[in-house]
Design a protein around this motif. Sequence first.
Motif, PDB file in Angstrom:
ATOM      1  N   GLU A 184       0.903  -1.112  -0.087  1.00 10.40           N
ATOM      2  CA  GLU A 184      -0.014   0.067  -0.101  1.00 10.40           C
ATOM      3  C   GLU A 184       0.939   1.376  -0.020  1.00 10.40           C
ATOM      4  N   THR A 185       1.862   1.364   0.779  1.00 11.49           N
ATOM      5  CA  THR A 185       2.714   2.466   0.942  1.00 11.49           C
ATOM      6  C   THR A 185       3.460   2.852  -0.356  1.00 11.49           C
ATOM      7  N   THR A 186       4.106   1.720  -0.652  1.00 11.89           N
ATOM      8  CA  THR A 186       5.150   1.873  -1.992  1.00 11.89           C
ATOM      9  C   THR A 186       4.443   2.300  -3.264  1.00 11.89           C
ATOM     10  N   ARG A 187       3.307   1.546  -3.259  1.00 13.67           N
ATOM     11  CA  ARG A 187       2.419   1.678  -4.684  1.00 13.67           C
ATOM     12  C   ARG A 187       3.149   0.811  -5.534  1.00 13.67           C
ATOM     13  N   MET A 188       3.715  -0.167  -5.400  1.00 16.41           N
ATOM     14  CA  MET A 188       4.451  -0.772  -6.160  1.00 16.41           C
ATOM     15  C   MET A 188       3.700  -2.395  -6.440  1.00 16.41           C
ATOM     16  N   THR A 189       3.792  -2.811  -7.550  1.00 18.81           N
ATOM     17  CA  THR A 189       3.185  -4.269  -7.638  1.00 18.81           C
ATOM     18  C   THR A 189       4.159  -5.233  -8.148  1.00 18.81           C
ATOM     19  N   PRO A 190       4.172  -6.402  -7.627  1.00 23.03           N
ATOM     20  CA  PRO A 190       4.950  -7.573  -7.787  1.00 23.03           C
ATOM     21  C   PRO A 190       4.733  -8.073  -9.416  1.00 23.03           C
ATOM     22  N   ALA A 191       5.803  -8.422 -10.110  1.00 24.94           N
ATOM     23  CA  ALA A 191       5.568  -8.628 -11.503  1.00 24.94           C
ATOM     24  C   ALA A 191       4.757  -9.893 -11.436  1.00 24.94           C
ATOM     25  N   ALA A 192       4.949 -10.886 -10.526  1.00 25.17           N
ATOM     26  CA  ALA A 192       4.142 -12.146 -10.708  1.00 25.17           C
ATOM     27  C   ALA A 192       3.836 -12.271  -9.125  1.00 25.17           C
ATOM     28  N   ARG A 196      17.744  15.626  -8.905  1.00 25.00           N
ATOM     29  CA  ARG A 196      16.987  16.656 -10.011  1.00 25.00           C
ATOM     30  C   ARG A 196      17.831  16.056 -11.607  1.00 25.00           C
ATOM     31  N   ALA A 197      18.878  15.706 -11.138  1.00 26.55           N
ATOM     32  CA  ALA A 197      19.597  15.140 -12.806  1.00 26.55           C
ATOM     33  C   ALA A 197      18.881  13.862 -13.101  1.00 26.55           C
ATOM     34  N   TRP A 198      18.460  12.949 -12.067  1.00 27.15           N
ATOM     35  CA  TRP A 198      17.833  11.804 -12.585  1.00 27.15           C
ATOM     36  C   TRP A 198      16.354  12.022 -13.034  1.00 27.15           C
ATOM     37  N   VAL A 199      15.877  13.062 -12.267  1.00 28.14           N
ATOM     38  CA  VAL A 199      14.397  13.327 -12.597  1.00 28.14           C
ATOM     39  C   VAL A 199      14.413  13.894 -14.150  1.00 28.14           C
ATOM     40  N   ARG A 200      15.541  14.861 -14.383  1.00 28.20           N
ATOM     41  CA  ARG A 200      15.704  15.388 -15.847  1.00 28.20           C
ATOM     42  C   ARG A 200      15.692  14.247 -16.752  1.00 28.20           C
ATOM     43  N   ARG A 201      16.766  13.137 -16.487  1.00 33.09           N
ATOM     44  CA  ARG A 201      16.893  12.234 -17.517  1.00 33.09           C
ATOM     45  C   ARG A 201      15.850  11.515 -17.731  1.00 33.09           C
ATOM     46  N   VAL A 202      15.097  10.751 -16.568  1.00 33.57           N
ATOM     47  CA  VAL A 202      14.080   9.952 -16.813  1.00 33.57           C
ATOM     48  C   VAL A 202      12.654  10.457 -17.130  1.00 33.57           C
ATOM     49  N   HIS A 203      12.482  11.642 -16.491  1.00 31.73           N
ATOM     50  CA  HIS A 203      10.934  12.412 -16.796  1.00 31.73           C
ATOM     51  C   HIS A 203      11.152  13.455 -17.637  1.00 31.73           C
ATOM     52  N   VAL A 260      11.940   4.116 -11.323  1.00 31.34           N
ATOM     53  CA  VAL A 260      13.156   3.835 -11.191  1.00 31.34           C
ATOM     54  C   VAL A 260      13.411   2.160 -11.469  1.00 31.34           C
ATOM     55  N   TRP A 261      12.135   1.555 -11.179  1.00 32.83           N
ATOM     56  CA  TRP A 261      11.991  -0.182 -11.188  1.00 32.83           C
ATOM     57  C   TRP A 261      11.729  -0.548 -12.692  1.00 32.83           C
ATOM     58  N   ALA A 262      11.562   0.602 -13.389  1.00 32.14           N
ATOM     59  CA  ALA A 262      11.089   0.002 -14.897  1.00 32.14           C
ATOM     60  C   ALA A 262      12.204  -0.916 -15.612  1.00 32.14           C
ATOM     61  N   GLY A 263      13.300  -0.413 -15.250  1.00 32.11           N
ATOM     62  CA  GLY A 263      14.541  -1.156 -16.213  1.00 32.11           C
ATOM     63  C   GLY A 263      15.626  -0.881 -15.859  1.00 32.11           C
ATOM     64  N   PRO A 264      17.008  -1.351 -16.131  1.00 30.60           N
ATOM     65  CA  PRO A 264      18.189  -1.171 -15.811  1.00 30.60           C
ATOM     66  C   PRO A 264      18.584   0.395 -16.047  1.00 30.60           C
ATOM     67  N   GLU A 265      17.985   0.925 -17.239  1.00 24.42           N
ATOM     68  CA  GLU A 265      18.480   2.268 -17.543  1.00 24.42           C
ATOM     69  C   GLU A 265      17.817   3.142 -16.814  1.00 24.42           C
ATOM     70  N   ASN A 266      16.883   3.041 -16.185  1.00 27.01           N
ATOM     71  CA  ASN A 266      16.303   3.973 -15.082  1.00 27.01           C
ATOM     72  C   ASN A 266      16.969   4.044 -13.629  1.00 27.01           C
ATOM     73  N   ALA A 312       9.793  16.257  -6.314  1.00 22.52           N
ATOM     74  CA  ALA A 312       9.614  16.676  -7.561  1.00 22.52           C
ATOM     75  C   ALA A 312       8.429  15.884  -8.649  1.00 22.52           C
ATOM     76  N   VAL A 313       8.329  14.588  -8.377  1.00 19.10           N
ATOM     77  CA  VAL A 313       7.472  14.015  -9.154  1.00 19.10           C
ATOM     78  C   VAL A 313       6.439  13.025  -8.733  1.00 19.10           C
ATOM     79  N   GLY A 314       6.489  12.863  -7.286  1.00 17.11           N
ATOM     80  CA  GLY A 314       5.819  12.086  -6.371  1.00 17.11           C
ATOM     81  C   GLY A 314       5.970  10.346  -6.291  1.00 17.11           C
ATOM     82  N   ARG A 315       5.399   9.833  -5.729  1.00 14.89           N
ATOM     83  CA  ARG A 315       5.698   8.407  -5.564  1.00 14.89           C
ATOM     84  C   ARG A 315       5.459   7.756  -6.758  1.00 14.89           C
ATOM     85  N   GLU A 316       4.518   7.622  -7.511  1.00 14.11           N
ATOM     86  CA  GLU A 316       4.573   7.311  -8.950  1.00 14.11           C
ATOM     87  C   GLU A 316       5.691   7.677  -9.859  1.00 14.11           C
TER      88      GLU A 316
END
Length: 361
Positions: A55-63, A353-360, A336-342, A327-331
């Motif tokens: 509930e807190t992380t708003r993350m979902t296990p892949a399986a 801020r550098a990460w936010v600019r690169r990813v978002h 960051v968990w979408a793939g190695p590049e993130n 900067a961009v909220g929990r979602e």
Amino acid sequence: MTQASATPQIVDWSAAAQIAARLAAPGPRADRDELDSLVSGLRTAAGDAVGHVLETTRMTPAAQAAGGAALSPVAVVDRATWARANTQSMAVMTDGIGSVVAEVSKGATSAGAQMAGAAEIGAVLALLSGRVLGQFDPYSGPGRLLLVAPNVLQAERALEVPVRDFRLWVCLHEQTHALQFAAAPWLSGHLSGRTRGLVTGMARTSAELAKARFDRKIAVIGRSVLDALRGEGGTIMDGVLTHDQKAELADITAVMALLEGHADVMMDAVGPRVVPSVRRIRAKFERRRDGEGRSTFDVVVQKLLGMEAKLAQYRDGAAFVRSVERAVGREGLNAVWAGPENLPTAREIADARAWVRRVHG
């Protein structure tokens, strides 16, 4: 314990497990009723933590099975079992490196060299076994959560905090780690691959392989393997890494900082509704982390083992997570968990801020 494979090993992992288990201190004394309550309490806390973390992380296990039970198997263990479990993980993580060492050294790894590494790593794991409350191990099969019962008991006695709250708080941290790897099933392979590549490169390029007696080389590599697996570096590492390897280690360390900082932030974000004494626990725990009342011996040992760097990981990672969330909220953070590049780089973990600019963008 069986070896990870039939290929040459840099350490006699079976011997390392035996040494670590033999040297691990048993922990605080308690009667049978207290121990039974501790074990059952930790198992209950580990189960209760899952829903709160989801509930807190708003993350979902892949399986995940319908009804959502556990994120991973949970084992309540003593210090010796924790130490043995870590030799198993290290054997898996270093599989194949022995062949590289044998190739570079123009000979098979000697039994004496393997035992030298086993003695050193076994002793280090025995010492660490008295300091770890819990650990999610993503490198053993599907992953497993280890809760070190005597250390939890020792900590809650020292901190004088409500035991139910403290046990749940510890499990919130560890179940967040379990969720990180469940939500990003590529993460364990990514980390183990990068770490194995780094340590293999160290085995090839270390000046110790060319200049020192072979039995001494293994001790250097053994320490370096342990540091690399923990995402840390110190004076030992500085002496054996090339410039590129230092950069790679810095990026691996940044990922470890993300994992630890994210778990730290989320365990507190669950809040006093679930853990009524969370603020008091955090305040007392931070004083414990900072070494209030530590002896000179403890300070020296922690520096030698790189534990000062470990504390920095929690703080740097937590600062990154909080900055990204502002900067961009929990979602947005969960990208960051979408793939190695993130994953954040070493530069980005210190500059969210550098990460936010690169990813978002």
